[in-house]
Design an enzyme around this catalytic site. Structure first.
Site, PDB file in Angstrom:
ATOM      1  N   PHE A  11      29.685  43.028  25.573  1.00 18.32           N
ATOM      2  CA  PHE A  11      28.348  42.461  25.408  1.00 18.32           C
ATOM      3  C   PHE A  11      27.280  43.564  25.397  1.00 18.32           C
ATOM      4  O   PHE A  11      26.579  43.761  24.397  1.00 18.32           O
ATOM      5  CB  PHE A  11      28.137  41.434  26.528  1.00 18.32           C
ATOM      6  CG  PHE A  11      26.716  41.132  26.846  1.00 18.32           C
ATOM      7  CD1 PHE A  11      25.850  40.704  25.858  1.00 18.32           C
ATOM      8  CD2 PHE A  11      26.238  41.278  28.147  1.00 18.32           C
ATOM      9  CE1 PHE A  11      24.522  40.419  26.159  1.00 18.32           C
ATOM     10  CE2 PHE A  11      24.924  41.000  28.450  1.00 18.32           C
ATOM     11  CZ  PHE A  11      24.057  40.580  27.449  1.00 18.32           C
ATOM     12  N   ASP A  31      37.431  50.639  22.746  1.00 22.34           N
ATOM     13  CA  ASP A  31      37.448  49.369  23.494  1.00 22.34           C
ATOM     14  C   ASP A  31      38.837  48.757  23.369  1.00 22.34           C
ATOM     15  O   ASP A  31      39.418  48.754  22.286  1.00 22.34           O
ATOM     16  CB  ASP A  31      36.399  48.409  22.901  1.00 22.34           C
ATOM     17  CG  ASP A  31      36.047  47.275  23.842  1.00 22.34           C
ATOM     18  OD1 ASP A  31      34.865  47.143  24.174  1.00 22.34           O
ATOM     19  OD2 ASP A  31      36.964  46.518  24.256  1.00 22.34           O
ATOM     20  N   TYR A 149      34.640  44.764  43.837  1.00 22.00           N
ATOM     21  CA  TYR A 149      33.904  45.185  42.633  1.00 22.00           C
ATOM     22  C   TYR A 149      32.858  46.229  43.000  1.00 22.00           C
ATOM     23  O   TYR A 149      32.787  47.303  42.396  1.00 22.00           O
ATOM     24  CB  TYR A 149      33.270  43.949  41.977  1.00 22.00           C
ATOM     25  CG  TYR A 149      32.468  44.260  40.742  1.00 22.00           C
ATOM     26  CD1 TYR A 149      32.990  45.067  39.736  1.00 22.00           C
ATOM     27  CD2 TYR A 149      31.192  43.733  40.571  1.00 22.00           C
ATOM     28  CE1 TYR A 149      32.268  45.338  38.593  1.00 22.00           C
ATOM     29  CE2 TYR A 149      30.450  43.994  39.424  1.00 22.00           C
ATOM     30  CZ  TYR A 149      30.996  44.804  38.444  1.00 22.00           C
ATOM     31  OH  TYR A 149      30.267  45.077  37.318  1.00 22.00           O
TER      32      TYR A 149
END
Ligand code: UDP
Length: 320
Positions: A11, A31, A149
């Site tokens: 994104f 990617d 995270y």
């Protein structure tokens, strides 16, 4: 410049690629399409200054070659989204820590500038709002997966700063606050695309907890412009910056705004955290950036306000 973007089909990465090309730069994308999508970069394929490789940053010979071809690395490849993190903790930690480790190792060989995308999640449960880059972080215990995270991204930050201190590798760390806009799917738990899709489908909006927790949302173009400006500012090297927007809103109010702006008849449902994520889940009660450091260095001023952001996301989902 010739920029390598890891996670360039994601994104934020795809918007960064688009903007760099608009500014006349060359863009290489690496990617593995784990959360990104080829559709995000399909419209860029015709540009001769754009190229991409579908592979992982853990393919080190390839990564080393792509770093050599660029002048600057925007390292955006990471496991993101609270839902993904809770469901796949091993993948999150390994991807975030190992990915950054290999990017820094290979960038260091030719001393290529690395701009690392970190996250506002690193501030954790701190009540010291707005969050300043130099403030203490407050994380929950290791048995609560959510904090993996923040920890994984903090390790990335420590490692990048260590490369700068010890080996003079130029690095810049950008802590992104809740970034939203077209191409964000909501598949991995992000609230705004989820609410917009629910509102447009006439389904109930799922507010987790009592909805008093707040966030401040930034439009993706403001974020990518700041990333590019930081990469071009030599005084940014060796520093950590917040990138965000100061307009704070509770998630309950956000749901109301989405329903109103989408002219939807959807009701709002409150879902306990235990049900939404897992038993014992801890949320961040507030998250607002202090932007003075970024403003002082690059004159940053976010251009898109919350209502406009919501309208643009509604427009995106209506047309897709
Ligand atoms: N949230 C929600 N409903 C959803 C998805 C998220 O109420 O369907 C809440 C979530 O619990 C958090 C906030 O919205 O308090 C922002 O969540 P998101 O996953 O977008 O990002 P975070 O800020 O947690 O990284």
């Amino acid at each position: 410049m010739r920029a390598l973007i890891t996670g360039g089909a994601g994104f934020v990465g795809s918007h960064l690629a688009e903007r760099l090309l608009e500014f006349g730069h060359e863009v290489l994308v690496l990617d593995n399409l784990s959360t990104g999508s080829i559709d995000n970069i399909a419209h860029l394929k015709g540009d001769r200054r754009f190229s991409y490789v579908i592979d992982s940053v853990t393919n080190e010979p390839l990564l080393a070659e792509m770093i050599d071809r660029g002048d600057v690395v925007f390292h955006l490849a990471a496991a993101v989204g609270v839902k993904l993190i809770v469901e796949q903790p091993v993948h999150t930690i390994e991807t975030n820590v190992h990915g950054t480790e290999v990017v820094l190792k290979h960038a260091n060989k030719k001393k290529k500038l690395v701009v690392i995308a970190s996250t506002s999640e690193v501030y954790g449960k701190s009540a010291d709002v707005p969050f300043r880059e130099a403030a203490d972080v407050v994380l929950g215990p290791s048995v609560k997966h959510r904090w993996a995270y923040a920890c994984s991204k903090l390790i990335d930050e420590f490692l990048a700063l260590a490369y700068w201190k010890e080996k003079k590798l130029p690095i810049v760390i950008a802590r992104l606050f809740n970034t939203v806009g077209p191409r964000q799917t909501g598949q991995y738990g992000m609230v705004l695309p989820t609410f917009v899709r629910q509102a447009l489908a006439g389904h109930p909006l799922t507010v987790f907890g009592d909805g008093t927790q707040s966030r401040s949302f930034t439009y993706v173009s403001d974020v990518v412009d700041a990333l590019i400006a930081l990469a071009q500012e030599p005084r940014a090297v060796g520093h950590v910056f917040n990138i965000g927007n100061v307009g704070e809103i509770s998630i309950r109010d956000l749901a109301g705004r989405v329903v109103a702006l989408a002219r939807s008849a959807s009701p709002i449902h409150f879902i306990p955290y235990d049900e939404a994520y897992e038993a014992g889940f801890e949320d961040m009660p507030r998250r607002v950036p202090d932007l003075s450091k970024l403003k002082a260095l690059i004159g940053y001023e976010p251009k898109v306000g919350l209502d406009e952001i919501i309208c643009r996301v509604i427009e995106y989902f209506r047309n897709s």
